[in-house]
Design a protein around this motif. Structure first.
Motif, PDB file in Angstrom:
ATOM      1  N   PRO A   7      44.414  22.783  26.757  1.00 23.44           N
ATOM      2  CA  PRO A   7      45.792  23.192  26.744  1.00 23.44           C
ATOM      3  C   PRO A   7      46.829  22.450  27.729  1.00 23.44           C
ATOM      4  CG  PRO A   7      44.694  24.942  26.095  1.00 23.44           C
ATOM      5  CD  PRO A   7      43.599  23.785  26.597  1.00 23.44           C
ATOM      6  N   ARG A   8      46.142  22.525  28.848  1.00 21.85           N
ATOM      7  CA  ARG A   8      46.864  21.860  30.044  1.00 21.85           C
ATOM      8  C   ARG A   8      47.287  20.438  29.944  1.00 21.85           C
ATOM      9  NH1 ARG A   8      46.015  20.662  35.606  1.00 21.85           N
ATOM     10  NH2 ARG A   8      47.982  20.469  36.814  1.00 21.85           N
ATOM     11  N   ALA A   9      46.244  19.690  29.427  1.00 21.84           N
ATOM     12  CA  ALA A   9      46.344  18.324  29.329  1.00 21.84           C
ATOM     13  C   ALA A   9      47.449  17.894  28.313  1.00 21.84           C
ATOM     14  CB  ALA A   9      44.756  17.833  28.722  1.00 21.84           C
ATOM     15  N   ILE A  10      47.317  18.911  27.270  1.00 23.48           N
ATOM     16  CA  ILE A  10      48.409  18.647  26.078  1.00 23.48           C
ATOM     17  C   ILE A  10      49.624  18.956  26.750  1.00 23.48           C
ATOM     18  CG2 ILE A  10      49.533  19.693  24.134  1.00 23.48           C
ATOM     19  CD1 ILE A  10      46.498  20.151  22.953  1.00 23.48           C
ATOM     20  N   GLN A  11      49.861  19.810  27.730  1.00 28.61           N
ATOM     21  CA  GLN A  11      51.311  19.941  28.394  1.00 28.61           C
ATOM     22  C   GLN A  11      51.594  18.814  29.240  1.00 28.61           C
ATOM     23  OE1 GLN A  11      53.761  22.474  27.803  1.00 28.61           O
ATOM     24  NE2 GLN A  11      54.672  20.886  28.769  1.00 28.61           N
ATOM     25  N   MET A  12      50.635  18.245  29.797  1.00 30.01           N
ATOM     26  CA  MET A  12      50.922  17.128  30.709  1.00 30.01           C
ATOM     27  C   MET A  12      51.330  15.835  29.884  1.00 30.01           C
ATOM     28  SD  MET A  12      47.684  17.605  33.367  1.00 30.01           S
ATOM     29  CE  MET A  12      47.995  16.134  34.656  1.00 30.01           C
ATOM     30  N   ILE A  13      50.502  15.755  28.763  1.00 27.66           N
ATOM     31  CA  ILE A  13      51.061  14.540  27.889  1.00 27.66           C
ATOM     32  C   ILE A  13      52.192  14.734  27.434  1.00 27.66           C
ATOM     33  CG2 ILE A  13      50.581  13.681  25.656  1.00 27.66           C
ATOM     34  CD1 ILE A  13      47.443  14.168  26.665  1.00 27.66           C
ATOM     35  N   LEU A  14      52.799  16.152  27.054  1.00 27.69           N
ATOM     36  CA  LEU A  14      54.062  16.439  26.417  1.00 27.69           C
ATOM     37  C   LEU A  14      55.112  16.131  27.456  1.00 27.69           C
ATOM     38  CD1 LEU A  14      53.559  19.623  24.392  1.00 27.69           C
ATOM     39  CD2 LEU A  14      53.724  17.307  23.543  1.00 27.69           C
ATOM     40  N   ASP A  15      54.833  16.280  28.782  1.00 29.25           N
ATOM     41  CA  ASP A  15      55.636  16.021  29.751  1.00 29.25           C
ATOM     42  C   ASP A  15      55.993  14.599  29.937  1.00 29.25           C
ATOM     43  OD1 ASP A  15      55.910  18.889  30.292  1.00 29.25           O
ATOM     44  OD2 ASP A  15      54.781  18.765  31.940  1.00 29.25           O
ATOM     45  N   GLU A  16      54.817  13.776  29.848  1.00 32.95           N
ATOM     46  CA  GLU A  16      54.774  12.434  29.965  1.00 32.95           C
ATOM     47  C   GLU A  16      55.646  11.614  28.737  1.00 32.95           C
ATOM     48  OE1 GLU A  16      53.639  10.150  32.178  1.00 32.95           O
ATOM     49  OE2 GLU A  16      53.285  11.886  33.516  1.00 32.95           O
ATOM     50  N   ILE A  17      55.645  12.220  27.530  1.00 35.70           N
ATOM     51  CA  ILE A  17      56.332  11.668  26.552  1.00 35.70           C
ATOM     52  C   ILE A  17      57.520  12.516  26.356  1.00 35.70           C
ATOM     53  CG2 ILE A  17      54.292  11.124  25.422  1.00 35.70           C
ATOM     54  CD1 ILE A  17      54.460  13.435  23.367  1.00 35.70           C
ATOM     55  N   GLY A  18      58.088  13.064  27.256  1.00 33.96           N
ATOM     56  CA  GLY A  18      59.250  13.818  27.105  1.00 33.96           C
ATOM     57  C   GLY A  18      59.610  14.937  25.896  1.00 33.96           C
ATOM     58  N   VAL A  19      58.591  15.436  25.685  1.00 31.63           N
ATOM     59  CA  VAL A  19      58.703  16.566  24.727  1.00 31.63           C
ATOM     60  C   VAL A  19      58.410  17.755  25.345  1.00 31.63           C
ATOM     61  CG1 VAL A  19      57.679  17.470  22.708  1.00 31.63           C
ATOM     62  CG2 VAL A  19      57.756  15.223  22.843  1.00 31.63           C
TER      63      VAL A  19
END
Length: 158
Positions: free
Chosen positions: A144-156
């Motif tokens: 779940p934290r990895a998903i949040q990091m990715i969402l931050d990187e893609i601007g979501v």
């Protein structure tokens, strides 16, 4: 299928060897996350497995602007710890997949053309050559934290 999105999220690893499957499991979780949400049109998720990264990393498309690599990375931390690495932090020849293929070299070369980041998770156990499917608890808990990091990187925003 051409990899022609502006932003690629590439999960690397082998699900047959415990925590080495972190990257593909994160891609699966991202696809599930976006099942009921609108995924940005300029983003593509790729389960690159183990051999795929070499082809994906070395065959850039003119539309690519950013690549987010998701994989296990050995670094000084507790298992399940996540860290965002800039490619410049990875010495050439030091980041290899479990088959000892150097992965950092094509990433360094690719980073001269596009923005490349690695979201690395400290593994607890990579079972190769023994087949043992499933992530260890601390690595699974990091998804779940990895998903949040990715969402931050893609601007979501979540």
């Amino acid at each position: 299928m051409p990899y022609d999105a502006e932003i690629l999220v590439v999960g690397c690893g082998n699900i047959l060897f415990k925590d080495d499957g972190f990257g593909p499991e994160v891609i699966k979780a991202l696809e599930e996350y976006f099942k009921d949400r609108e995924k940005p049109d300029n983003v593509m998720f790729i389960d690159a497995g183990t051999g795929g990264p070499h082809f994906v990393f070395s065959l850039p498309h003119e539309e690519w602007k950013k690549m987010i690599v998701v994989d296990v990375v050995e670094f000084n931390a507790e298992p399940g710890t996540l860290r965002k690495f800039d490619v410049t932090e990875i010495p050439k020849g030091s980041y290899e997949n479990m088959h000892t293929w150097p992965v950092s070299q094509p990433l360094h070369e690719l980073s001269e053309k596009i923005d490349v980041v690695v979201i690395g998770c400290k593994p607890k156990e990579i079972s190769a050559p023994n087949v043992e499917m499933g992530l260890t608890p601390p690595v699974k808990k990091a998804i779940p934290r990895a998903i949040q990091m990715i969402l931050d990187e893609i601007g979501v925003s979540k």
